[in-house]
Motif scaffolding. Structure first.
Motif, PDB file in Angstrom:
ATOM      1  N   GLY A 619       0.821  -1.209   0.000  1.00 58.42           N
ATOM      2  CA  GLY A 619       0.000   0.000   0.000  1.00 58.42           C
ATOM      3  C   GLY A 619       0.851   1.253   0.000  1.00 58.42           C
ATOM      4  N   GLU A 622       2.078   1.734  -3.548  1.00 60.86           N
ATOM      5  CA  GLU A 622       0.987   2.298  -4.350  1.00 60.86           C
ATOM      6  C   GLU A 622       0.851   3.798  -4.112  1.00 60.86           C
ATOM      7  OE1 GLU A 622      -2.150  -0.098  -2.878  1.00 60.86           O
ATOM      8  OE2 GLU A 622      -1.630  -1.863  -4.085  1.00 60.86           O
ATOM      9  N   GLU A 623       1.026   4.229  -2.840  1.00 58.33           N
ATOM     10  CA  GLU A 623       0.934   5.651  -2.526  1.00 58.33           C
ATOM     11  C   GLU A 623       2.066   6.419  -3.196  1.00 58.33           C
ATOM     12  OE1 GLU A 623      -0.444   9.231  -0.737  1.00 58.33           O
ATOM     13  OE2 GLU A 623      -1.399   7.272  -1.095  1.00 58.33           O
ATOM     14  N   ILE A 987      -4.126  -1.860   5.677  1.00 62.07           N
ATOM     15  CA  ILE A 987      -4.163  -0.495   5.166  1.00 62.07           C
ATOM     16  C   ILE A 987      -5.434   0.160   5.665  1.00 62.07           C
ATOM     17  CG2 ILE A 987      -4.148   0.959   3.124  1.00 62.07           C
ATOM     18  CD1 ILE A 987      -1.569  -0.607   3.551  1.00 62.07           C
ATOM     19  N   ASP A 989      -7.854   3.753   6.182  1.00 62.59           N
ATOM     20  CA  ASP A 989      -8.185   5.115   5.747  1.00 62.59           C
ATOM     21  C   ASP A 989      -8.984   5.753   6.868  1.00 62.59           C
ATOM     22  OD1 ASP A 989      -8.950   7.473   4.633  1.00 62.59           O
ATOM     23  OD2 ASP A 989      -9.631   6.618   2.732  1.00 62.59           O
ATOM     24  N   ASP A1000      -3.425  -5.625   3.379  1.00 58.88           N
ATOM     25  CA  ASP A1000      -2.465  -5.207   2.364  1.00 58.88           C
ATOM     26  C   ASP A1000      -2.167  -6.364   1.415  1.00 58.88           C
ATOM     27  OD1 ASP A1000      -0.439  -3.033   1.555  1.00 58.88           O
ATOM     28  OD2 ASP A1000       0.792  -4.861   1.714  1.00 58.88           O
TER      29      ASP A1000
END
Length: 1007
Positions: A619, A622-623, A987, A989, A1000
């Motif tokens: 993750g 990906e960020e 992960i 949010d 993840d």
């Protein structure tokens, strides 16, 4: 959060052994809690400020330095200690010429010198912001201000002190009391003074006849002062006795008069057969039985039965009790030497002395269970005062050496025992001095324990601040010495003796009143601060846990919501097991942008490559991809995974220390930049590129001169690369940049490294026309902690512990020297601007800053941050699985994780965790301290090597969140030893409500 507590102001009245201990314990708590303390000590025996010898501590009392060498210690010296050292070790080092270190009963003045040196050491080793001040004043009264709950002291000359948060009275023996001869005697014999007033002895003429009130330890002091202290000698004889050789300056006779018709029982010589009697099983059983007793009558039965068992264990019928005091004393010496069977009295004394610690604990437990219920306490403890008084002369008599001197004085007729048990007759107003010519009398009876009229403690009772226990005449206190209803005023020592048993002693092992007092002082200060900061809660209020010493972490805003996430944590732990890693990738982009802005302000194109080794979660990759950043990979698997995520090769640098053929093949095929660690590796890259038929993008790794920066195992020296690059590179190789890998975090080291790269780049023999960048690798500093003071305090506390100035507060006293610098400034953007703004003080690059040189050469600056890029990105949550104690009593908090799941190459992770209450467990109120231990079957399986404090307690089923573990802490050393699964990575949010959580990709079956 992060605000510092103001200093705690403590007044200690009494500079003796207990005053010292209290000051040391308060200093210990100051170190452990990170709160400064201002201690002021009041004692009339202290020197005045203009005295020539500032440290004349102990100028009065039993341990004053100015006292005769013949006055011996009456407790075995091995029990005496301070934070300076043990007393025995101190005298062995500092005064070997005075007495044999093996002598267990040395002169008392040595103890005074030891206390003086201990005070001096304490004064020099205070934590920052703390002070220790001495006042040579007698305190006459104590006054309380209800307005701000502070205390002022009034001295005997009516001076009022400053206000104090806490007051501790440990005044020791009362100087005067109604039973003293000075207050009550009106007989015909002149009163010369008291035993421990040196002026008394100046009044004693040689060959005079003296009466001495008392036949206990103070009488021995009198006798030896007037004989050995005046030049007399005790000559050893072949039969192991002593013969007194007179000096001509001693009195003609000393006549002790007392309530009892005997002298005290003599302590056994440490080498005698009775001292070595095998009795551990008997005493252990007796101590256990005492712990189970219902009332004190049962304790008495246990003591008496134990004495009988000890007598049977000797194999001898107890010696019969002689008729006269002299013969009793002579027999007592023979028993102490092991040349006669023990008497019943000697056995009773031994039983009481060795079961005494268990009796102390039992009395404390009865007081605690029935706190506030004096009638019940009196009923259960009935007989304690009388029995303790009866056995004290049997259990705590003089050492053998002193007793043999007294016997030698009896043998030559100087000591005459005819008035033992006849004190009332000799001291009456009608005594006929013509029947016994006596030139004077010395009072050798000290004030009894408890509260005596005329004392400061008595004044407290008169004004209603304190209360006396009618059964013991002692002051009623809580188990931490504080007064009920006035907890910030405490009394410890002789005034409370028998209510709190066993605290009138030099030993620090019989009870824990003073350590409990010091902890209570700081707890009250913390509670006071919490009350005053209700609108802005402190760290402890918010997160209910702090380390010892505290190291409050900086928290990302989403982490501050964790204490209220008990239901979420419970669900995640139930589904994925303990621990779980929560990862919020969003801060990565924010932190990367800070680096880029710092460069842009100086006109530099800064490219950020996330150091994948810092965290394996995809993750985060990906960020980085989403926000346009690159990736630094250190292995084949890392490269495979980031390519699969979709990161293009031109945004990847391969910095692996060891590069396999497969790794090189994949990197070259995808046009990744490769940090070349050696010339041999360069040849392997060329061969692989040739076989693939595609060029390899290379960035030689430069090992900067060890004269300029710490030596490194990474890269080759610049001279090597110059020589290598002087010849044309193989066509399969494209020189795109230079790379460095530095240890540590110093900005100047990076600047020096860039300059050394410029030396190569600007070398006329090196073709750098295609050069794009200089990559300074990782090592961008990160600040984990909220405030600098706590970090500086931690470093000072570590030093104090290493130098043995304070007791250890880490696991097994380990000194944690190899740790990350958890507080650093500047970090990230400001740190990078320091590098770019660096201008060499002299030399060929002196004309411009680093930024100007990079601009002039049209070069980018690449960074590979890991830890600092992941600041705020992750935390680790573990479930509390047990609360218990190590076999020696050290408290433990077991959590469902192992030490590799929160550990980098640092010796420890020095941040405080966060307590998350389980939704189904009530919040406990009892404070808990302990070490956080993990799942591996290893003795030193520590998650943190500092102890943790939970002011509001912790329970099984609660959770502990370790903040900011995203960079390196989660994965760099993680292990599945014992076949325990690795922690799952989730992960999150936190912008969603409820939080959005997903597993993840690194933990999905396909990976």
């Amino acid at each position: 959060m992060g605000a510092l507590m103001s200093a705690i102001r403590i007044a200690i009245v009494g500079a003796g052994p207990r005053g010292l201990w209290a000051a040391e314990e308060a200093t210990q708590q100051s170190y452990e809690r990170g709160v400064p303390v201002k201690i002021e000590v009041f004692d009339p025996g202290l020197p005045s400020p203009d005295a020539p010898h500032q440290w004349a501590i102990g100028a009065r009392g039993a341990y004053r330095v100015a006292q005769p060498q013949s006055w011996r210690l009456n407790v075995i010296s091995s029990v005496i200690q301070s934070r300076l050292s043990s007393f025995d070790q101190w005298r062995k080092t500092h005064h070997p010429e005075i007495d044999s270190p093996s002598d267990p009963f040395p002169p008392r003045y040595l103890v005074g010198a030891f206390l003086r040196d201990s005070w001096m050491r304490l004064d020099k080793t205070l934590p920052s912001g703390s002070t220790l001040v001495f006042h040579p004043h007698r305190i006459a009264s104590v006054h309380h201000s209800r307005e701000d709950n502070t205390w002022t002291l009034e001295t005997s000359d009516h001076t009022i002190t400053a206000a104090f948060d806490e007051v501790l009275l440990c005044t020791g023996h009362a100087d005067t009391w109604p039973g003293a001869l000075a207050a009550s005697y009106h007989g015909p014999i002149p009163l010369l003074g008291t035993a421990h007033d040196q002026n008394t002895y100046a009044c004693v003429e040689p060959h005079s006849h003296l009466a001495v009130r008392g036949a206990a330890l103070s009488f021995i002091d009198v006798a030896l002062s007037l004989t050995e202290g005046r030049g007399g000698k005790f000559i050893p004889q072949p039969d192991n006795t002593l013969r007194y050789q007179a000096s001509g300056n001693e009195p003609a006779s000393l006549i002790p008069c007392s309530r009892h018709d005997r002298l005290m029982e003599v302590k056994a010589d440490v080498n005698s057969s009775w001292a070595r009697l095998d009795r551990e099983d008997i005493m252990s059983e007796a101590q256990f039985q005492v712990s189970q007793a219902h009332d004190f009558s049962q304790v008495i039965d246990i003591i008496e039965n134990t004495a009988q068992q000890l007598g049977a264990r000797t194999g001898h019928t107890p010696s019969p009790w002689p008729a006269t005091a002299e013969e009793q004393f002579r027999l007592s010496i023979a028993v102490a030497e092991g040349t006669a069977p023990p008497t019943v009295q000697w056995l009773r004394g031994l039983s009481w002395r060795e079961v005494y610690p268990a009796v102390i604990q039992w009395v404390a437990r009865i007081r605690s269970i029935h706190a506030g219920d004096l009638p019940t306490q009196h009923h259960l403890l009935a007989g304690l005062k009388d029995y303790a008084r009866e056995l004290e002369p049997l259990a705590f008599g003089p050492p053998l050496d002193s007793a043999k001197k007294i016997l030698a004085l009896i043998d030559v007729g100087i000591i005459q025992c005819s008035f033992l048990g006849r004190a009332d007759e000799l001291l009456s107003e009608e005594f006929d001095v013509s029947s016994l010519p006596v030139d004077g009398i010395i009072d050798a009876v000290i004030a009894p324990p408890g509260v005596n009229p005329g004392t400061l403690e008595h004044q407290l009772c008169e004004v209603g601040l304190a209360q006396v226990d009618s059964a013991t005449s002692a002051l009623i206190t809580n188990d931490d010495g504080s007064l009920p209803g006035a907890e910030s005023l405490a009394v410890i020592g002789r005034a409370t003796e028998l209510y709190i048993l066993g605290n009138d002693t030099l030993s620090r092992t019989l009870h824990q009143v003073i350590p409990r007092w010091s902890k209570a002082v700081f707890t009250r200060a913390e509670q006071k601060r919490n009350l005053s900061s209700a609108d802005s809660p402190t760290w402890v209020q918010q997160y209910q846990v702090e380390g010892i010493p505290p190291l409050e972490p900086r928290l990302a805003e989403w982490m501050r919501k964790i204490p209220d996430a008990g239901e979420l944590c419970s669900r995640l732990i139930e589904e994925y097991g303990s621990p779980v890693n929560l990862i919020n990738p969003a801060p990565l982009s924010i932190n990367a942008a800070e680096f880029q802005r710092a460069g842009a302000e100086l006109g530099i194109d800064v490219r950020v490559f996330f150091a994948r080794k810092a965290n394996k979660a995809l993750g985060l990759v990906e960020e980085a991809l989403r926000s346009g950043h690159g990736i630094d990979v250190a292995s084949l698997r890392e490269l495979e995974q980031v390519l699969r995520v979709g990161v293009p090769g031109e945004r990847i640098i391969v910095s692996a220390a060891i590069k396999t053929h497969e790794l090189l093949h994949l990197a070259i095929s995808n046009a990744c930049a490769i940090s070349v660690d050696s010339t041999s590796e360069l040849h392997r890259i060329a061969d692989t590129a040739r076989s693939l038929g595609v060029p390899a993008r290379i960035a030689p790794r430069v090992a900067v001169s060890p004269q300029k920066v710490p030596p490194t195992r990474f890269g080759e020296r610049s001279t090597v690369w110059r020589r290598q690059l002087a010849a044309p590179l193989a066509p399969e190789l494209q020189l795109c940049g230079f790379h460095v890998h530095l240890h540590g975090y110093a900005a100047q080291d990076r600047a020096v490294a860039i300059l050394e790269c410029l030396d190569i780049i600007t070398d006329p023999g090196v073709d750098s026309s295609a050069l794009e960048f200089i990559d300074i690798g990782g090592g961008a500093p990160m600040c984990y902690l909220e405030n600098q003071h706590q970090w500086q305090h931690w470093l000072q506390a570590q030093q104090a512990m290493a130098q043995r100035h304070i007791a250890p507060f880490t696991w097994k006293g380990e000194i944690l020297t190899e740790t990350y610098p958890y507080y650093q400034q500047p970090v990230r953007g400001q740190w990078l601007q320091e590098i770019l703004s660096y201008r060499p003080p002299h030399g060929r690059y002196h004309a411009h800053t680093i930024a100007q040189w990079l601009n002039q050469l049209n070069l980018r600056l690449h960074l590979e941050p890991g830890r600092s890029l992941l600041d705020g990105c992750g935390l680790t949550i573990a479930e509390v699985m047990f609360l218990k104690h190590r076999s020696d009593g050290v408290p433990l908090i077991g959590v469902g994780m192992n030490r590799t799941q929160c550990r980098s190459t640092s010796a420890d992770f020095l941040v405080d965790p966060i307590l998350i209450r389980h939704q189904k467990t009530p919040a406990p109120t009892a404070a808990v301290e302990g070490f956080m231990v993990g799942a591996y079957c290893i003795e030193d399986e520590l998650i943190f090597k500092r102890a943790l404090r939970f002011p509001q307690g912790v329970q099984v089923g609660d959770f502990l969140a370790i903040p900011n573990t995203g960079g390196y802490l989660m994965h760099i050393l993680e292990s599945a030893s014992h076949q325990i699964p690795l922690a799952k990575n989730l992960i999150v949010d936190p912008r969603k409500n409820p939080w959005e959580v997903r597993l993840d990709a690194i933990d999905t079956p396909s990976d």
